[in-house]
Design a protein around this motif. Sequence first.
Motif, PDB file in Angstrom:
ATOM      1  N   THR A  15       0.833  -1.201   0.000  1.00 34.21           N
ATOM      2  CA  THR A  15       0.000   0.000   0.000  1.00 34.21           C
ATOM      3  C   THR A  15       0.868   1.251   0.000  1.00 34.21           C
ATOM      4  OG1 THR A  15      -1.786  -1.147   1.142  1.00 34.21           O
ATOM      5  CG2 THR A  15      -1.797   1.259   1.253  1.00 34.21           C
ATOM      6  N   GLN A  16       1.942   1.255   0.778  1.00 37.80           N
ATOM      7  CA  GLN A  16       2.851   2.405   0.811  1.00 37.80           C
ATOM      8  C   GLN A  16       3.455   2.649  -0.566  1.00 37.80           C
ATOM      9  OE1 GLN A  16       3.246   4.607   3.246  1.00 37.80           O
ATOM     10  NE2 GLN A  16       4.584   5.780   1.920  1.00 37.80           N
ATOM     11  N   GLN A  17       3.796   1.577  -1.265  1.00 36.37           N
ATOM     12  CA  GLN A  17       4.351   1.711  -2.610  1.00 36.37           C
ATOM     13  C   GLN A  17       3.298   2.321  -3.546  1.00 36.37           C
ATOM     14  OE1 GLN A  17       5.791  -1.936  -4.316  1.00 36.37           O
ATOM     15  NE2 GLN A  17       6.494  -0.931  -6.175  1.00 36.37           N
ATOM     16  N   LYS A  18       2.056   1.876  -3.430  1.00 38.26           N
ATOM     17  CA  LYS A  18       0.990   2.431  -4.266  1.00 38.26           C
ATOM     18  C   LYS A  18       0.747   3.903  -3.952  1.00 38.26           C
ATOM     19  CE  LYS A  18      -1.495  -1.779  -5.372  1.00 38.26           C
ATOM     20  NZ  LYS A  18      -2.762  -2.500  -5.293  1.00 38.26           N
ATOM     21  N   ILE A  19       0.873   4.267  -2.692  1.00 36.97           N
ATOM     22  CA  ILE A  19       0.717   5.671  -2.300  1.00 36.97           C
ATOM     23  C   ILE A  19       1.823   6.507  -2.932  1.00 36.97           C
ATOM     24  CG2 ILE A  19       0.884   7.283  -0.347  1.00 36.97           C
ATOM     25  CD1 ILE A  19      -0.710   5.185   1.292  1.00 36.97           C
ATOM     26  N   GLU A  20       3.051   6.016  -2.898  1.00 32.66           N
ATOM     27  CA  GLU A  20       4.172   6.739  -3.508  1.00 32.66           C
ATOM     28  C   GLU A  20       3.972   6.884  -5.014  1.00 32.66           C
ATOM     29  OE1 GLU A  20       6.524   8.412  -1.884  1.00 32.66           O
ATOM     30  OE2 GLU A  20       5.490   7.753  -0.078  1.00 32.66           O
ATOM     31  N   GLU A  21       3.481   5.837  -5.667  1.00 33.72           N
ATOM     32  CA  GLU A  21       3.200   5.903  -7.101  1.00 33.72           C
ATOM     33  C   GLU A  21       2.101   6.931  -7.387  1.00 33.72           C
ATOM     34  OE1 GLU A  21       2.226   1.866  -8.108  1.00 33.72           O
ATOM     35  OE2 GLU A  21       4.307   1.198  -7.927  1.00 33.72           O
ATOM     36  N   THR A  22       1.095   6.965  -6.521  1.00 36.85           N
ATOM     37  CA  THR A  22       0.004   7.929  -6.685  1.00 36.85           C
ATOM     38  C   THR A  22       0.517   9.347  -6.525  1.00 36.85           C
ATOM     39  OG1 THR A  22      -1.625   6.321  -5.902  1.00 36.85           O
ATOM     40  CG2 THR A  22      -2.261   8.641  -5.803  1.00 36.85           C
ATOM     41  N   LYS A  23       1.405   9.570  -5.561  1.00 35.39           N
ATOM     42  CA  LYS A  23       1.979  10.908  -5.367  1.00 35.39           C
ATOM     43  C   LYS A  23       2.725  11.366  -6.617  1.00 35.39           C
ATOM     44  CE  LYS A  23       2.508  10.838  -0.349  1.00 35.39           C
ATOM     45  NZ  LYS A  23       3.475  10.811   0.762  1.00 35.39           N
ATOM     46  N   LYS A  24       3.464  10.458  -7.240  1.00 36.02           N
ATOM     47  CA  LYS A  24       4.168  10.808  -8.481  1.00 36.02           C
ATOM     48  C   LYS A  24       3.173  11.121  -9.596  1.00 36.02           C
ATOM     49  CE  LYS A  24       8.350   8.175  -7.540  1.00 36.02           C
ATOM     50  NZ  LYS A  24       9.139   6.987  -7.876  1.00 36.02           N
ATOM     51  N   ARG A  25       2.109  10.337  -9.675  1.00 38.65           N
ATOM     52  CA  ARG A  25       1.092  10.553 -10.707  1.00 38.65           C
ATOM     53  C   ARG A  25       0.378  11.890 -10.504  1.00 38.65           C
ATOM     54  NH1 ARG A  25      -4.094   9.578 -11.090  1.00 38.65           N
ATOM     55  NH2 ARG A  25      -4.238   8.336  -9.208  1.00 38.65           N
ATOM     56  N   LEU A  26       0.247  12.318  -9.256  1.00 47.29           N
ATOM     57  CA  LEU A  26      -0.409  13.591  -8.967  1.00 47.29           C
ATOM     58  C   LEU A  26       0.361  14.777  -9.555  1.00 47.29           C
ATOM     59  CD1 LEU A  26      -1.582  12.911  -5.321  1.00 47.29           C
ATOM     60  CD2 LEU A  26      -3.048  13.219  -7.319  1.00 47.29           C
ATOM     61  N   VAL A  95      -8.764   1.306  -0.227  1.00 43.89           N
ATOM     62  CA  VAL A  95      -8.866   0.060  -0.964  1.00 43.89           C
ATOM     63  C   VAL A  95      -7.790  -0.926  -0.528  1.00 43.89           C
ATOM     64  CG1 VAL A  95      -8.590  -0.961  -3.261  1.00 43.89           C
ATOM     65  CG2 VAL A  95      -9.982   1.091  -2.967  1.00 43.89           C
ATOM     66  N   ASP A  96      -6.588  -0.452  -0.309  1.00 40.35           N
ATOM     67  CA  ASP A  96      -5.458  -1.349  -0.130  1.00 40.35           C
ATOM     68  C   ASP A  96      -4.982  -1.557   1.303  1.00 40.35           C
ATOM     69  OD1 ASP A  96      -5.218  -1.966  -2.829  1.00 40.35           O
ATOM     70  OD2 ASP A  96      -4.136  -0.107  -3.212  1.00 40.35           O
ATOM     71  N   MET A  97      -5.380  -0.713   2.218  1.00 34.46           N
ATOM     72  CA  MET A  97      -4.887  -0.868   3.587  1.00 34.46           C
ATOM     73  C   MET A  97      -5.621  -2.007   4.289  1.00 34.46           C
ATOM     74  SD  MET A  97      -2.439   1.044   4.640  1.00 34.46           S
ATOM     75  CE  MET A  97      -2.571   1.282   6.385  1.00 34.46           C
ATOM     76  N   PRO A  98      -4.880  -2.866   4.965  1.00 39.68           N
ATOM     77  CA  PRO A  98      -5.542  -3.909   5.751  1.00 39.68           C
ATOM     78  C   PRO A  98      -6.222  -3.271   6.957  1.00 39.68           C
ATOM     79  CG  PRO A  98      -3.179  -3.940   6.126  1.00 39.68           C
ATOM     80  CD  PRO A  98      -3.441  -2.935   5.042  1.00 39.68           C
ATOM     81  N   MET A  99      -7.378  -3.766   7.292  1.00 35.38           N
ATOM     82  CA  MET A  99      -8.107  -3.217   8.436  1.00 35.38           C
ATOM     83  C   MET A  99      -7.531  -3.776   9.731  1.00 35.38           C
ATOM     84  SD  MET A  99     -10.223  -0.916   8.056  1.00 35.38           S
ATOM     85  CE  MET A  99     -10.046  -0.062   6.529  1.00 35.38           C
ATOM     86  N   ILE A 100      -7.083  -2.894  10.569  1.00 38.62           N
ATOM     87  CA  ILE A 100      -6.561  -3.263  11.870  1.00 38.62           C
ATOM     88  C   ILE A 100      -7.681  -3.027  12.879  1.00 38.62           C
ATOM     89  CG2 ILE A 100      -4.817  -2.692  13.616  1.00 38.62           C
ATOM     90  CD1 ILE A 100      -3.074  -1.659  11.247  1.00 38.62           C
ATOM     91  N   PRO A 101      -7.972  -4.003  13.695  1.00 38.35           N
ATOM     92  CA  PRO A 101      -9.079  -3.842  14.643  1.00 38.35           C
ATOM     93  C   PRO A 101      -8.954  -2.548  15.438  1.00 38.35           C
ATOM     94  CG  PRO A 101      -8.241  -6.082  14.707  1.00 38.35           C
ATOM     95  CD  PRO A 101      -7.309  -5.292  13.828  1.00 38.35           C
ATOM     96  N   GLY A 102     -10.061  -1.810  15.514  1.00 40.51           N
ATOM     97  CA  GLY A 102     -10.091  -0.556  16.257  1.00 40.51           C
ATOM     98  C   GLY A 102      -9.726   0.659  15.427  1.00 40.51           C
ATOM     99  N   MET A 103      -9.293   0.478  14.179  1.00 36.85           N
ATOM    100  CA  MET A 103      -8.850   1.593  13.345  1.00 36.85           C
ATOM    101  C   MET A 103      -9.832   1.875  12.200  1.00 36.85           C
ATOM    102  SD  MET A 103      -4.875   1.754  13.832  1.00 36.85           S
ATOM    103  CE  MET A 103      -4.779   3.050  12.752  1.00 36.85           C
ATOM    104  N   GLU A 104     -10.976   1.186  12.186  1.00 37.92           N
ATOM    105  CA  GLU A 104     -11.925   1.352  11.091  1.00 37.92           C
ATOM    106  C   GLU A 104     -12.401   2.799  10.953  1.00 37.92           C
ATOM    107  OE1 GLU A 104     -12.558  -0.826  13.672  1.00 37.92           O
ATOM    108  OE2 GLU A 104     -12.115  -2.748  12.744  1.00 37.92           O
ATOM    109  N   ASP A 105     -12.532   3.505  12.084  1.00 38.37           N
ATOM    110  CA  ASP A 105     -13.038   4.872  12.063  1.00 38.37           C
ATOM    111  C   ASP A 105     -12.117   5.832  11.343  1.00 38.37           C
ATOM    112  OD1 ASP A 105     -15.329   4.128  13.395  1.00 38.37           O
ATOM    113  OD2 ASP A 105     -14.512   4.606  15.384  1.00 38.37           O
TER     114      ASP A 105
END
Length: 108
Positions: A15-26, A95-105
């Motif tokens: 997910t971090q890699q996809k975020i970095e790719e998105t930042k470049k695309r921006l 879409v890509d981040m795994p849900m960690i219990p308690g962090m859904e909000d």
Amino acid sequence: MFGDLMGMMGKMKETQQKIEETKKRLDTILVDEQSSDGLLKVTLTANNSLKNIQIDNSLLEDKEQLEDYLLLVINKAIQKAMAVNQAELDAVAKVDMPMIPGMEDLFK
């Protein structure tokens, strides 16, 4: 449990890699804004890099008016660019981040 943790860590790295790719695309997404009368136009990237300013000759006669136009239009363009930036990064994270219990909000 250890396997789940390793899988989650791998997903977070991906997910971090996809975020970095998105930042470049921006950097390639252009946001245009103009004054209501069309005398001043600016173009920014979605990462808030100013790319172009077009000023009608009539604005060159009044320095204060030009400064007011620049402040207004550039600030509006920055707000638009920030909204695009945030929407794009949020889409990747949700879409890509795994849900960690308690962090859904955090992702609502």
